[in-house]
Write a protein that holds these residues in place. Sequence first.
Motif, short mmCIF file in Angstrom:
data_model
loop_
_atom_site.label_atom_id
_atom_site.label_comp_id
_atom_site.label_asym_id
_atom_site.label_seq_id
_atom_site.Cartn_x
_atom_site.Cartn_y
_atom_site.Cartn_z
N LEU A 137 79.64 69.37 22.23
CA LEU A 137 80.29 70.03 23.35
C LEU A 137 81.14 69.04 24.14
CD1 LEU A 137 80.67 72.63 24.97
CD2 LEU A 137 78.62 72.02 26.28
N TRP A 138 80.61 67.85 24.37
CA TRP A 138 81.36 66.83 25.11
C TRP A 138 82.60 66.40 24.34
CZ3 TRP A 138 80.75 65.26 30.01
CH2 TRP A 138 81.42 64.11 30.43
N ALA A 139 82.45 66.22 23.03
CA ALA A 139 83.60 65.80 22.21
C ALA A 139 84.66 66.89 22.16
CB ALA A 139 83.13 65.45 20.81
N ALA A 140 84.23 68.15 22.03
CA ALA A 140 85.20 69.24 21.94
C ALA A 140 85.96 69.43 23.25
CB ALA A 140 84.48 70.53 21.56
N ILE A 141 85.25 69.34 24.36
CA ILE A 141 85.91 69.51 25.66
C ILE A 141 86.91 68.39 25.92
CG2 ILE A 141 85.50 69.51 28.16
CD1 ILE A 141 82.89 70.97 27.64
N HIS A 142 86.58 67.17 25.45
CA HIS A 142 87.46 66.02 25.65
C HIS A 142 88.15 65.63 24.35
CE1 HIS A 142 84.39 65.80 28.86
NE2 HIS A 142 85.37 65.32 29.61
N GLY A 145 90.48 62.47 23.15
CA GLY A 145 90.29 61.35 24.06
C GLY A 145 89.42 60.26 23.45
N MET A 146 89.18 59.22 24.24
CA MET A 146 88.39 58.08 23.78
C MET A 146 86.96 58.50 23.42
SD MET A 146 88.35 54.86 23.12
CE MET A 146 89.80 54.23 23.98
N ASP A 148 85.85 61.48 22.48
CA ASP A 148 85.88 62.27 21.25
C ASP A 148 86.00 61.37 20.03
OD1 ASP A 148 86.03 64.43 19.50
OD2 ASP A 148 88.20 64.61 19.73
N ARG A 149 86.90 60.41 20.07
CA ARG A 149 87.09 59.52 18.93
C ARG A 149 85.85 58.66 18.68
NH1 ARG A 149 92.32 59.00 21.26
NH2 ARG A 149 91.75 56.99 22.17
N LEU A 150 85.19 58.23 19.75
CA LEU A 150 83.98 57.41 19.62
C LEU A 150 82.86 58.22 18.98
CD1 LEU A 150 82.43 54.80 20.16
CD2 LEU A 150 81.90 55.68 22.45
N ILE A 151 82.65 59.45 19.44
CA ILE A 151 81.58 60.30 18.88
C ILE A 151 81.86 60.60 17.41
CG2 ILE A 151 80.55 62.60 18.99
CD1 ILE A 151 80.88 62.49 22.02
N LEU A 152 83.09 60.93 17.08
CA LEU A 152 83.43 61.22 15.69
C LEU A 152 83.27 59.99 14.80
CD1 LEU A 152 86.60 63.49 16.07
CD2 LEU A 152 84.24 64.17 15.62
N SER A 153 83.62 58.83 15.31
CA SER A 153 83.48 57.60 14.53
C SER A 153 82.02 57.27 14.26
CB SER A 153 84.16 56.43 15.26
OG SER A 153 85.54 56.67 15.43
N LEU A 154 81.19 57.36 15.31
CA LEU A 154 79.77 57.10 15.14
C LEU A 154 79.12 58.10 14.19
CD1 LEU A 154 78.66 56.18 18.79
CD2 LEU A 154 78.88 54.65 16.83
#
Length: 336
Positions: A137-142, A145-146, A148-154
Amino acid sequence: MSVNLLQPRFRSRKRLIIGIIVRRIFVAVPIMVAVTAAIFALAAASPFDPLDAYLKGQAGNLTEEQRTSISQQLGLDRPWWESWFIWIQGLFHGDLGVSRSYSQPVTQVLAERLPWTMLLGACGLLGAIVLALGLALWAAIHRGGMTDRLILSLATIIQATPPFVVALGGLGLLALGWKLFPTGGLTYPGQPVTISSTIDHLVLPAIVLAVTQVPWLVLSLRESIVEVMDSGAVTGAQVRGIPRRTIITSHILPTAMPPFLALIGARLSELVVGSTLVEAVFAWPGLGTALVKSAQSLDFPLLSILTIATTAIVLLGNLLADVAFVILDPRVEADA
């Protein structure tokens, strides 16, 4: 009047759910029968000697007569299909046989270890769901952004990392390095098992198990949330001035959740595999550890029932996911 209009839809969904359950039962029974037969057949073709495994590598010290006598007592001299048929007969009579690796009835091994596996699996799955919901939810809302990219990378990195590597990393860093958690087991050496000691020893394995399951859930749920956020319904709600929190809780999440729940059911097999590896790394006394030991010692009675249980869990998870999808998603209707 509106209740009368909704009744056909409810009956339609009920028929659809019953149909799903009936079809899955008809498919599940032959699958589990075939799986158990395959275990005995593959074991017979295995180059490993079950007698040597039972005697812990000491079979070479026995005479041929002694080997023959012990093999007959253990039923190792029978063809695989005969052993399988005898095992099936015992299964229908409630006799699961005796575990050679634990020198206990299989029912006793299951009774002692199943609660610990259920506890670890439930905590790991719950933790994975909570983490995935929050991160997705946090990644989708943002998105973009930084964060979102961090969550997707991890998520991508962890997704590509084998679960046992994650478990060893958690053990080495958090238990051996920083000494934040015990290294394994249920309690500290020389102390009885208590609720507090169990919680202390459960936290790290549950965290590791949750982390191994999060990536797929995060990536899938984020895509579902983004798709819903771009829909006309959400855009219209924003135009009407509906508060953002209300849009998220009443529009976005209810629409994005059914595919997420279906994925949870589909990923139960990965949860079982991850749980087995985590139990082995942290010496957790569950069925995962027993599964590894039974496979190493060619303990067919225990290995067979554990394989059936694993298969049943996966099939049940898929069934529950499909039923939840039908119940929660208003777009799913029964065929006319």
